[in-house]
Each structure stands twice: as C-alpha cells, then as structure tokens.
Design an enzyme around this catalytic site. Structure first.
Site, mmCIF file in Angstrom:
data_model
loop_
_atom_site.group_PDB
_atom_site.id
_atom_site.type_symbol
_atom_site.label_atom_id
_atom_site.label_comp_id
_atom_site.label_asym_id
_atom_site.label_seq_id
_atom_site.Cartn_x
_atom_site.Cartn_y
_atom_site.Cartn_z
ATOM 1 N N ARG A 1 0.834 -1.203 0.000
ATOM 2 C CA ARG A 1 0.000 0.000 0.000
ATOM 3 C C ARG A 1 0.867 1.252 0.000
ATOM 4 O O ARG A 1 0.603 2.211 -0.732
ATOM 5 C CB ARG A 1 -0.942 -0.008 1.217
ATOM 6 C CG ARG A 1 -2.032 -1.057 1.140
ATOM 7 C CD ARG A 1 -2.769 -1.219 2.459
ATOM 8 N NE ARG A 1 -3.458 0.009 2.856
ATOM 9 C CZ ARG A 1 -4.023 0.170 4.061
ATOM 10 N NH1 ARG A 1 -3.934 -0.800 4.966
ATOM 11 N NH2 ARG A 1 -4.636 1.294 4.347
ATOM 12 N N CYS B 1 -0.943 6.148 9.132
ATOM 13 C CA CYS B 1 -1.300 4.807 8.649
ATOM 14 C C CYS B 1 -2.513 4.952 7.753
ATOM 15 O O CYS B 1 -2.670 5.960 7.070
ATOM 16 C CB CYS B 1 -1.558 3.849 9.816
ATOM 17 S SG CYS B 1 -2.934 4.332 10.887
#
Length: 279
Positions: free
Chosen positions: A179, A238
């Site tokens: 990601r 995050c």
C-alpha cells in the site's frame, strides 16, 4: 521500561477485582478484514471487562473513522464506565495489538495517567488458563473524569502539510509495504494510492509478535533497517490513525518523547483533494 506500559495476564488476574481497576476491550477491526468486534466481545471477554468502542467514542462531526473525540465526549463516555482520573485502566484487544495502542494513545492524550495494556491480549489471558465471560457487563457507579486533552498529540492535515513542506521532521507510515508503494489498492474506496511525500515505511506488524512488542533490540534493528532515526522528532501515520499508534508506542518504548500522530492519516490525505503524494 515495558512494565510502565504493560501488565501480564498473571498480574491482571491477581488484581482483576480490585476496586480501582477497570478493564476495557478496545478491539477494532482492520479495514482489510472487517468483523463485528462488539459481537466478538459479547461472545467472550475477560470477566468484568467493558467494551470501549473506538468508532463510537470519537469525533462524529466528520466522516473519517475513529477520530479523536472531544474532551467532553470522552469524559462522559468513560465516566459512564466508572472511570475517574485515579482509576487504573487496563486495555486489551482481540487482535494482536492492532487496536489497543490507539486506545492507550487516546487515554493518554486525554490526560489519563493510569493506563496500561494487557500484554498478549485476550489470547495470552486464555493461554494462561484464566476464565472468560459472555454477555453484557453492568458498569460500576458513574464517576467523573476530567479530560485535559493534549492538543499537540494529534496533528491535522494542515500541520502535516507544513511538516512535508519544511522537510525537517520524519514521517513514518505504518501501512503494509504494498500500500505504501502504491502496489496494492487501498481497502477504503475512493482513496488514491501512494504515500505522503518523504515518509518512511515501518509496517506495524513488523514490530509485534503474539500480541506484544518485540524486544527493544529487535525494535531498534527494524527501525534502523527502515531508515528511521528513533531519537528524532516524528509523526506517525497509517490508513486511518489506528496502527499509527503502534509505531508511536514502539518509539515511546524506546525513549522518544517527541512523537505525534496524524489523526486523519491516509483516509484523509489519500482523498482526491490535491494534496501531494508519492508512489
């Protein structure tokens, strides 16, 4: 140092019914594998533990998940759980330290000085041979918690953009490497792929094992391998501000007292909003 932040199942079992102890299941599901944590709590939890719902005890005025609540919202919620400023709060999770550091960070940001995490979570509790409960728990008498929210602990989008433009403070992203590197789509729909410019990647699950942080030596080696200066002022991020708290807590365990969390994280930054990104 870990003893300042964690308790063992054996310690908790010995103190479980102390008048000043409140135990909270603060489990939240990962976006990649969502499940009903409250339902799981009802099926099995540590005796007398209450459920701390991080998506409900949150700032509901915006559409971002589990944003830090106001002092008033937090005070009312935990006071209804029988928590005041002198209560010893013990937090645990159902899922390998995924969500308990975020709850720990929320409590400390709200001025709670007596909050620790159960090392190993409920799995370690059961492995030690201790009993669990099912169903609802009736909270003890309502108490008054007076939150003193440390505004500097949580950064907003503008503050992070300023840090990016200045380039003097390291930003650490706790998402999985695919990601971070824009090699895998985001689990939340509508978000761009990539990362905040200049940020470094320390996937949160590298830091933990069996619901506990790895040893200080192992943590230092992992951060060094990822190019992170463990002593430098830092911002953690995050997908939604959940596992950013895992990285923040790991740095705190290693003695860094200047770590802040980007609350909106990629759920905010990754929107189609013109903010700079790197692949």
């Amino acid at each position: 140092m870990y003893n300042d932040f964690f308790v063992t199942p054996q310690w908790l079992n010995a103190h479980l019914f102390d008048a000043n102890i409140i135990v909270l299941d603060a489990s939240s599901p990962p976006p990649t594998a969502p499940y009903d944590c409250r339902q799981s709590y009802l099926q099995e939890h540590i005796p007398n533990a209450q459920f701390f719902h991080q998506d409900e005890i949150a700032d509901k005025t915006c559409d971002l998940p589990h944003m830090l609540p106001s002092a008033e919202t937090f005070s009312q919620a935990v006071g209804a759980m029988g928590i005041d400023n002198n209560t010893q709060v013990i937090i645990y999770a159902q899922n390998n330290l995924f969500s308990s550091p975020r709850a720990w960070w929320t409590f400390t940001t709200m001025g709670c000085k007596n909050v620790k995490i159960l090392a190993g979570g409920i799995d370690a509790w059961k492995t030690a041979g201790f009993e669990t409960q099912t169903g609802e728990v009736i909270p003890p008498a309502i108490k008054e918690f007076k939150a003193t929210r440390k505004e500097t602990n949580a950064l907003n989008q503008k503050q992070v953009l300023d840090i990016v433009n200045e380039g003097k403070i390291q930003i650490i992203d706790a998402r999985a490497a695919p990601r971070f590197l824009a090699q895998a789509p985001e689990p939340r729909p509508g978000l761009r792929m990539g990362h905040i410019p200049g940020s470094k990647n320390v996937p949160w699950d590298l830091l933990v094992e069996n619901g506990e942080f790895k040893s200080p030596e192992q943590l230092k080696a992992i951060f060094a391998q990822q190019g992170v200066d463990i002593h430098a002022p830092s911002v953690t991020s995050c997908g939604s501000g959940m596992t950013a708290a895992v990285v923040l807590m790991a740095l705190t365990l290693l003695g860094n007292t200047d770590v802040r969390l980007y609350d909106g994280s990629w759920a905010e930054w990754g929107q189609d909003n013109g903010l700079p990104i790197e692949p």
